[in-house]
Design a protein around this motif. Structure first.
Motif, PDB file in Angstrom:
ATOM      1  N   PHE A   1       0.797  -1.029   0.083  1.00  0.00           N
ATOM      2  CA  PHE A   1       0.108  -0.111  -0.063  1.00  0.00           C
ATOM      3  C   PHE A   1       0.964   1.215  -0.127  1.00  0.00           C
ATOM      4  CE2 PHE A   1      -2.012   3.317   2.667  1.00  0.00           C
ATOM      5  CZ  PHE A   1      -2.974   3.611   1.879  1.00  0.00           C
ATOM      6  N   LEU A   2       1.975   1.222   0.668  1.00  0.00           N
ATOM      7  CA  LEU A   2       2.794   2.494   0.863  1.00  0.00           C
ATOM      8  C   LEU A   2       3.555   2.511  -0.430  1.00  0.00           C
ATOM      9  CD1 LEU A   2       4.524   1.811   4.270  1.00  0.00           C
ATOM     10  CD2 LEU A   2       2.641   3.659   3.790  1.00  0.00           C
ATOM     11  N   PHE A   3       3.783   1.602  -0.991  1.00  0.00           N
ATOM     12  CA  PHE A   3       4.700   1.602  -2.383  1.00  0.00           C
ATOM     13  C   PHE A   3       3.779   2.247  -3.468  1.00  0.00           C
ATOM     14  CE2 PHE A   3       5.856  -0.657  -6.102  1.00  0.00           C
ATOM     15  CZ  PHE A   3       7.286  -0.110  -6.365  1.00  0.00           C
ATOM     16  N   ILE A   4       2.693   1.435  -3.432  1.00  0.00           N
ATOM     17  CA  ILE A   4       1.674   1.801  -4.577  1.00  0.00           C
ATOM     18  C   ILE A   4       1.242   3.326  -4.475  1.00  0.00           C
ATOM     19  CG2 ILE A   4      -0.501   1.367  -5.846  1.00  0.00           C
ATOM     20  CD1 ILE A   4       1.520  -0.797  -6.257  1.00  0.00           C
ATOM     21  N   SER A   5       1.018   3.749  -3.027  1.00  0.00           N
ATOM     22  CA  SER A   5       0.489   5.086  -2.898  1.00  0.00           C
ATOM     23  C   SER A   5       1.683   6.061  -3.450  1.00  0.00           C
ATOM     24  CB  SER A   5       0.045   5.245  -1.275  1.00  0.00           C
ATOM     25  OG  SER A   5      -0.958   4.375  -0.965  1.00  0.00           O
ATOM     26  N   ARG A   6       2.848   5.882  -2.963  1.00  0.00           N
ATOM     27  CA  ARG A   6       3.913   6.826  -3.609  1.00  0.00           C
ATOM     28  C   ARG A   6       4.078   6.614  -5.057  1.00  0.00           C
ATOM     29  NH1 ARG A   6       7.365   4.124   0.584  1.00  0.00           N
ATOM     30  NH2 ARG A   6       7.126   5.071   2.443  1.00  0.00           N
ATOM     31  N   ALA A   7       3.959   5.523  -5.618  1.00  0.00           N
ATOM     32  CA  ALA A   7       4.160   5.455  -7.046  1.00  0.00           C
ATOM     33  C   ALA A   7       2.907   6.303  -7.737  1.00  0.00           C
ATOM     34  CB  ALA A   7       3.925   3.938  -7.390  1.00  0.00           C
ATOM     35  N   ILE A   8       1.632   6.144  -7.051  1.00  0.00           N
ATOM     36  CA  ILE A   8       0.386   7.041  -7.677  1.00  0.00           C
ATOM     37  C   ILE A   8       0.758   8.467  -7.686  1.00  0.00           C
ATOM     38  CG2 ILE A   8      -1.835   7.559  -7.441  1.00  0.00           C
ATOM     39  CD1 ILE A   8      -2.514   4.625  -6.581  1.00  0.00           C
ATOM     40  N   VAL A   9       1.422   8.790  -6.319  1.00  0.00           N
ATOM     41  CA  VAL A   9       1.704  10.208  -5.888  1.00  0.00           C
ATOM     42  C   VAL A   9       2.656  10.776  -7.195  1.00  0.00           C
ATOM     43  CG1 VAL A   9       2.464  11.797  -4.447  1.00  0.00           C
ATOM     44  CG2 VAL A   9       1.062  10.391  -3.579  1.00  0.00           C
TER      45      VAL A   9
ATOM     46  N   LEU B   1      -8.761   3.861  -9.671  1.00  0.00           N
ATOM     47  CA  LEU B   1      -9.050   2.310  -9.632  1.00  0.00           C
ATOM     48  C   LEU B   1      -7.925   1.460  -9.067  1.00  0.00           C
ATOM     49  CD1 LEU B   1     -10.945   0.108 -10.425  1.00  0.00           C
ATOM     50  CD2 LEU B   1      -9.806  -0.185 -12.544  1.00  0.00           C
ATOM     51  N   ILE B   2      -6.652   1.850  -9.271  1.00  0.00           N
ATOM     52  CA  ILE B   2      -5.491   1.307  -8.858  1.00  0.00           C
ATOM     53  C   ILE B   2      -5.524   1.549  -7.199  1.00  0.00           C
ATOM     54  CG2 ILE B   2      -3.081   1.258  -8.752  1.00  0.00           C
ATOM     55  CD1 ILE B   2      -3.152   1.813 -11.541  1.00  0.00           C
ATOM     56  N   LYS B   3      -5.338   2.680  -6.998  1.00  0.00           N
ATOM     57  CA  LYS B   3      -5.646   2.980  -5.372  1.00  0.00           C
ATOM     58  C   LYS B   3      -6.656   2.376  -4.491  1.00  0.00           C
ATOM     59  CE  LYS B   3      -4.541   7.318  -4.651  1.00  0.00           C
ATOM     60  NZ  LYS B   3      -5.063   8.797  -4.542  1.00  0.00           N
TER      61      LYS B   3
ATOM     62  N   GLN C   1      -6.168  -0.659  -1.702  1.00  0.00           N
ATOM     63  CA  GLN C   1      -6.621  -0.273  -0.517  1.00  0.00           C
ATOM     64  C   GLN C   1      -7.618  -1.458  -0.045  1.00  0.00           C
ATOM     65  OE1 GLN C   1      -8.239   3.522  -0.886  1.00  0.00           O
ATOM     66  NE2 GLN C   1      -6.630   4.638   0.015  1.00  0.00           N
ATOM     67  N   THR C   2      -8.514  -1.877  -0.676  1.00  0.00           N
ATOM     68  CA  THR C   2      -9.365  -3.159  -0.471  1.00  0.00           C
ATOM     69  C   THR C   2      -8.527  -4.481  -0.240  1.00  0.00           C
ATOM     70  OG1 THR C   2     -11.099  -1.983  -1.858  1.00  0.00           O
ATOM     71  CG2 THR C   2     -11.140  -4.252  -1.439  1.00  0.00           C
TER      72      THR C   2
ATOM     73  N   LEU D   1      -6.941  -8.395   3.431  1.00  0.00           N
ATOM     74  CA  LEU D   1      -5.698  -9.194   3.799  1.00  0.00           C
ATOM     75  C   LEU D   1      -5.317  -8.923   5.347  1.00  0.00           C
ATOM     76  CD1 LEU D   1      -3.790 -11.488   2.936  1.00  0.00           C
ATOM     77  CD2 LEU D   1      -2.290  -9.693   2.238  1.00  0.00           C
ATOM     78  N   GLY D   2      -5.502  -7.544   5.778  1.00  0.00           N
ATOM     79  CA  GLY D   2      -5.299  -7.340   6.998  1.00  0.00           C
ATOM     80  C   GLY D   2      -6.100  -7.888   8.057  1.00  0.00           C
ATOM     81  N   LEU D   3      -7.291  -7.725   7.860  1.00  0.00           N
ATOM     82  CA  LEU D   3      -8.288  -8.349   8.634  1.00  0.00           C
ATOM     83  C   LEU D   3      -8.171  -9.763   8.932  1.00  0.00           C
ATOM     84  CD1 LEU D   3     -11.538  -6.211   7.670  1.00  0.00           C
ATOM     85  CD2 LEU D   3     -10.142  -5.968   9.811  1.00  0.00           C
ATOM     86  N   LEU D   4      -8.057 -10.586   7.795  1.00  0.00           N
ATOM     87  CA  LEU D   4      -7.971 -11.921   7.870  1.00  0.00           C
ATOM     88  C   LEU D   4      -6.596 -12.300   8.489  1.00  0.00           C
ATOM     89  CD1 LEU D   4      -8.866 -13.034   4.284  1.00  0.00           C
ATOM     90  CD2 LEU D   4     -10.309 -13.207   6.199  1.00  0.00           C
ATOM     91  N   SER D   5      -5.540 -11.469   8.391  1.00  0.00           N
ATOM     92  CA  SER D   5      -4.371 -12.008   9.089  1.00  0.00           C
ATOM     93  C   SER D   5      -4.431 -11.511  10.771  1.00  0.00           C
ATOM     94  CB  SER D   5      -3.445 -11.060   8.624  1.00  0.00           C
ATOM     95  OG  SER D   5      -3.017 -11.136   7.182  1.00  0.00           O
TER      96      SER D   5
END
Length: 269
Positions: free
Chosen positions: A24-32, A144-146, A150-151, A156-160
């Motif tokens: 999420f951090l990686f993709i967020s920075r890439a989008i910015v 859409l990518i963001k 996020q989803t 994955l976070g909740l299941l983990s």
């Protein structure tokens, strides 16, 4: 061996959770970064019968980064050869003033529509060209990518977390007799469950290190370099020192929360 298996079943969902967070951090920075690249090449063209200034436009459009006039000389040079001097001078007098407006942030579809509406209400402005179709296609794709990442990270976070709580409850059950004896001897809640907290902290540190090293290695691979080159994104999206701090803090915090939840659930049983 049994102890290794116990830690493995806690580490596995924790690694998945941290992987989703780092992604999420990686993709967020890439989008910015991609938005900044698009913003450098994006501008709104304005045709006006009156001269306009940067200060006036900024009063109406606060996110204005620059406002520059366009020299119509190249257009006049093309048509001058086919016209006499009198017609040319008349056209030159009636020619509108042209400007390019650049923004300091990549606008959403709603904000771009609002900017067009605001410009259209300014006296003297005849036409604006915001290239809305191209802009909206790029904005929808980035959104859409963001939204997808996020989803994915949330699910994955909740299941983990649920799997981690179950594993900690198993630890609690396996050491139930030991904790009962410690309770009879007057040990408090923190003392009785100290092994749970210690085990969770060790696993949290290991997971943060593994994920950080994994992404550090990925950044050096040809696949990563080719991907960044194709997207016209630089290495600035990698920030391993900051990310390790975030991952370590999140990992320890989530593990402590899971231990507390597991203890509370065990008490209700």
């Amino acid at each position: 061996m049994n102890s290794i298996k116990q830690h493995f079943f806690l580490l596995l969902p924790l690694l998945a959770l941290l992987f989703s967070l780092e992604s999420f951090l990686f993709i967020s920075r890439a989008i910015v970064s991609k938005e900044d690249k698009l913003l450098q090449n994006y501008s709104i063209v304005i045709a006006s019968k009156k001269k306009l200034s940067l200060e006036f436009i900024r009063q109406n459009i606060p996110e204005t980064a620059s406002f520059e006039s366009i020299d119509p000389g190249f257009i006049l040079d093309k048509i001058r050869a086919n016209m006499n001097n009198e017609d040319f001078e008349n056209i030159k007098k009636d020619l509108s003033f042209y400007y390019t407006l650049k923004l300091d942030s990549f606008p959403s579809q709603a904000r771009l529509s609002s900017i067009e509406s605001t410009l259209g209400k300014i006296p003297g402005i005849e036409r604006t060209e915001s290239f809305a179709k191209t802009h909206n296609q790029a904005y929808r794709l980035l959104f859409l990518i963001k939204f997808s990442i996020q989803t994915f990270a949330l699910i994955l976070g909740l299941l983990s977390i649920l799997l981690m709580i179950d594993q900690i409850r198993i630890w609690h059950f396996e050491h139930n007799k030991r904790m009962q004896i410690m309770g009879y001897l007057g040990a408090g809640m923190w003392m009785k469950n100290s092994f749970l907290f210690k085990g969770a902290i060790y696993d949290a540190i290991i997971a943060a290190v593994v994920v950080s090293v994994g992404f550090l290695y990925f950044s050096t691979t040809n696949a990563a370099k080719e991907m960044l080159g194709a997207l016209e994104i630089g290495q600035e999206i990698f920030s391993f020192g900051l990310d390790f701090g975030i991952l370590l803090g999140a990992s320890i915090g989530i593990c402590m929360l899971c231990v507390l939840i597991a203890i509370m659930l065990q008490r209700k049983v």
